[in-house]
Scaffold this active site. Sequence first.
Site, mmCIF file in Angstrom:
data_model
loop_
_atom_site.group_PDB
_atom_site.id
_atom_site.type_symbol
_atom_site.label_atom_id
_atom_site.label_comp_id
_atom_site.label_asym_id
_atom_site.label_seq_id
_atom_site.Cartn_x
_atom_site.Cartn_y
_atom_site.Cartn_z
ATOM 1 N N TRP A 72 0.866 -1.187 0.000
ATOM 2 C CA TRP A 72 0.000 0.000 0.000
ATOM 3 C C TRP A 72 0.900 1.234 0.000
ATOM 4 C CZ3 TRP A 72 1.041 3.133 4.103
ATOM 5 C CH2 TRP A 72 1.537 2.547 5.268
ATOM 6 N N GLU B 19 8.005 7.618 14.006
ATOM 7 C CA GLU B 19 8.181 7.078 12.657
ATOM 8 C C GLU B 19 8.981 8.029 11.775
ATOM 9 O OE1 GLU B 19 7.372 4.157 11.538
ATOM 10 O OE2 GLU B 19 5.951 3.377 13.004
ATOM 11 N N GLU C 187 9.249 1.304 5.886
ATOM 12 C CA GLU C 187 8.951 2.106 7.077
ATOM 13 C C GLU C 187 8.643 3.562 6.714
ATOM 14 O OE1 GLU C 187 8.771 1.675 10.410
ATOM 15 O OE2 GLU C 187 9.055 -0.486 10.420
ATOM 16 N N HIS D 187 5.166 4.861 6.753
ATOM 17 C CA HIS D 187 4.414 5.016 8.012
ATOM 18 C C HIS D 187 4.332 6.481 8.445
ATOM 19 C CE1 HIS D 187 5.625 0.587 9.057
ATOM 20 N NE2 HIS D 187 4.926 0.692 7.953
ATOM 21 N N GLU E 274 10.121 -3.738 17.062
ATOM 22 C CA GLU E 274 9.079 -3.890 16.028
ATOM 23 C C GLU E 274 7.797 -4.429 16.654
ATOM 24 O OE1 GLU E 274 9.181 -2.542 13.293
ATOM 25 O OE2 GLU E 274 11.009 -2.855 12.158
ATOM 26 N N THR F 192 6.078 -1.520 18.427
ATOM 27 C CA THR F 192 5.353 -0.610 17.528
ATOM 28 C C THR F 192 4.109 -1.297 16.971
ATOM 29 O OG1 THR F 192 6.994 -1.193 15.856
ATOM 30 C CG2 THR F 192 7.199 0.961 16.844
ATOM 31 N N ASP G 276 2.518 -4.037 8.961
ATOM 32 C CA ASP G 276 3.919 -3.945 8.500
ATOM 33 C C ASP G 276 4.877 -4.243 9.645
ATOM 34 O OD1 ASP G 276 3.325 -3.231 5.923
ATOM 35 O OD2 ASP G 276 4.126 -1.192 6.045
ATOM 36 N N GLU G 277 4.579 -3.641 10.796
ATOM 37 C CA GLU G 277 5.471 -3.818 11.958
ATOM 38 C C GLU G 277 5.556 -5.296 12.344
ATOM 39 O OE1 GLU G 277 7.049 -1.290 12.375
ATOM 40 O OE2 GLU G 277 5.856 0.537 12.591
ATOM 41 N N HIS H 148 7.810 -7.080 9.995
ATOM 42 C CA HIS H 148 9.212 -6.756 10.305
ATOM 43 C C HIS H 148 9.676 -7.467 11.581
ATOM 44 C CE1 HIS H 148 8.665 -2.716 7.960
ATOM 45 N NE2 HIS H 148 8.785 -3.767 7.161
HETATM 46 FE FE LIG Z 1 8.947 -0.664 12.556
HETATM 47 FE FE LIG Z 2 7.043 1.904 11.502
#
Ligand SMILES: [Fe+2]
Ligand SMILES: [Fe+2]
Length: 420
Positions: free
Chosen positions: A117, A160, A198, A201, A251, A254, A283-284, A287
């Site tokens: 995205w 971020e 990242e 974000h 990670e 977050t 996403d976090e 990761h």
């Molecule tokens: Fe992150």
């Molecule tokens: Fe992030």
Amino acid sequence: MAVAMTPKICCVNSTVGLLQTRRPNSSDWTTWRQSCLRSVSSLKFQTSFTASPLTVSMAATLPPKAERLISGIYVQSERHKQMTHSILPEKLELIKSLDAWAGENVLPYLKPVEKCWQPQDQLPEPSSDGFYDEVKELRARAANLPDDYLVVLVGDMITEEALPTYQSMLNTFDGTNDETGASPTPWGVWTRAWTAEENRHGDLLNKYLYLTGRVNMKAVEKTIQYLIGSGMEPQTENNPYLGFVYTSFQERATFISHGNTARHAKEFGDAKLATICGLIAADEKRHENAYCKIVEKLFEVDPDGAMLAFGDMMRKKIAMPAHLMYDGVDRNLFTNFSMVAQRTGTYTAKDYADILEHLVNRWNVQKVEGLSPEGRRAQEFVCTLAPRVRKLEERAQLKPKRAPKTGTVSWIFDREVQMW
Ligand SMILES: [Fe+2]
Ligand SMILES: [Fe+2]
């Protein structure tokens, strides 16, 4: 991002810098490290939790009061020097031998750009005729977001936005750094592509918050500039063992924090913002899985080294990446942000303990065998830490409640919010 029981954790005087250059090759990492630490006469190395004051927040390792500020930028004092390049040559070789493994096992956690995205997918389309109506709708939804929610969301967004600091940090790790800026090694590719993921974000949260009209963007932008100028002190010693324990923890932290801002946005009636925070949280999580995979591999090929690294990072406590936050006005900005995050249930001491427990289980730490005496002590420490943190938190809950404290925050035009 942690439990602020003993905020000053590791102050090593500058003698350590000299000791490092005399590191004996024969000694193993821990022995050498411990002998360095013992040799420093004025060393203040706080490794155990103390119960007071049990203000539980993300404010784990705040800069010392004696910090130097140059034009508002935090500069580490000589007194506060940290250990650097603590990895031993044989461990470095081991890390370097994992190149091919990282290519096969870490890079798959990245998502192809075309499948990712982008911030624009979630924002009003500026080239469309309906742009102004979309912005109007966005502002109507955001009108109901309470000030304490905004403070936490802005704090998360600023964290971020300090992404240059985190890419720099990853490139301090010996053996996995991106040596040229475009290094073809799996580690170099990972670091750049992780950064690129990242980057979406902060970009998305920043644009969204700008369009809401609810926050003082100039104060926010100043905080970002101060923060990037100040950097961070994760105490990872250029050591990828320590570094990947830190990133695994961070990670997940977050992931939890963005997950909670998503949940709260939904409760306050902003479904779009809930989607945005949820996308970032996902996403976090991905990761986190990548970094956990790396530490899992370290536990497989070097259980003692991995255990010592895990124990060491947890003794030092995991500092939030934005712990040097400043807006030009409030020297306690990060503490205040952490307090609001704690009070609103966005990121709490319980989360800290939960993350630790999750990692202990994820790496099967209790079952690791063949450890040195130091390794066994580290194992014991990390396996018993989460219950101890929880117990301290429970005890704090039983204490008479402190009178609520309010304070102003520049990010929301100096309006008052309840800190605790
Ligand atoms: Fe992150
Ligand atoms: Fe992030």
